[in-house]
Scaffold this motif. Sequence first.
Motif, short mmCIF file in Angstrom:
data_model
loop_
_atom_site.label_atom_id
_atom_site.label_comp_id
_atom_site.label_asym_id
_atom_site.label_seq_id
_atom_site.Cartn_x
_atom_site.Cartn_y
_atom_site.Cartn_z
N GLN A 1 0.84 -1.20 0.00
CA GLN A 1 0.00 0.00 0.00
C GLN A 1 0.87 1.25 0.00
N ASP A 2 1.91 1.25 0.82
CA ASP A 2 2.83 2.39 0.88
C ASP A 2 3.62 2.52 -0.43
N LYS A 3 4.10 1.39 -0.96
CA LYS A 3 4.91 1.40 -2.18
C LYS A 3 4.12 1.95 -3.38
N LEU A 4 2.82 1.61 -3.44
CA LEU A 4 1.97 2.09 -4.53
C LEU A 4 1.32 3.43 -4.22
N ASN A 5 1.59 3.95 -3.02
CA ASN A 5 1.03 5.23 -2.60
C ASN A 5 -0.50 5.23 -2.69
N ILE A 6 -1.12 4.18 -2.12
CA ILE A 6 -2.57 4.05 -2.12
C ILE A 6 -3.11 4.72 -0.86
N PRO A 7 -3.93 5.75 -0.99
CA PRO A 7 -4.44 6.43 0.20
C PRO A 7 -5.46 5.57 0.95
N SER A 8 -5.49 5.75 2.25
CA SER A 8 -6.47 5.06 3.08
C SER A 8 -7.84 5.69 2.88
N ARG A 9 -8.88 4.86 2.91
CA ARG A 9 -10.26 5.34 2.84
C ARG A 9 -10.93 5.25 4.20
N GLY A 10 -10.11 5.15 5.25
CA GLY A 10 -10.64 5.07 6.61
C GLY A 10 -10.20 3.79 7.30
N ARG A 11 -10.41 3.75 8.61
CA ARG A 11 -10.02 2.59 9.39
C ARG A 11 -11.26 1.81 9.81
N THR A 12 -11.07 0.50 10.02
CA THR A 12 -12.15 -0.37 10.46
C THR A 12 -11.55 -1.58 11.14
#
Length: 76
Positions: free
Chosen positions: A31-42
């Motif tokens: 996720q960090d390597k592809l720079n994918i933003p978080s859509r929230g925590r669950t």
Amino acid sequence: MNTVIASIRGVQIYILLDQGSTHTTISKGLQDKLNIPSRGRTLLELETLADSTKYPSEQFSLSVPTKDGSINIRGY
């Protein structure tokens, strides 16, 4: 199960396709390597034959381009 090799944002990744799965997961490192933003925590509940455990997780969405159009993935 099948494995697909894909290139997303210039990063080669391996995608495991499991027809029996109920969730899509990605490692925090990828996720960090592809720079994918978080859509929230669950809390993500994972169940096995012996146990059920809840893990804090981030939600994400990702679009994977293909020759036939994009595949949109939502997961944890």
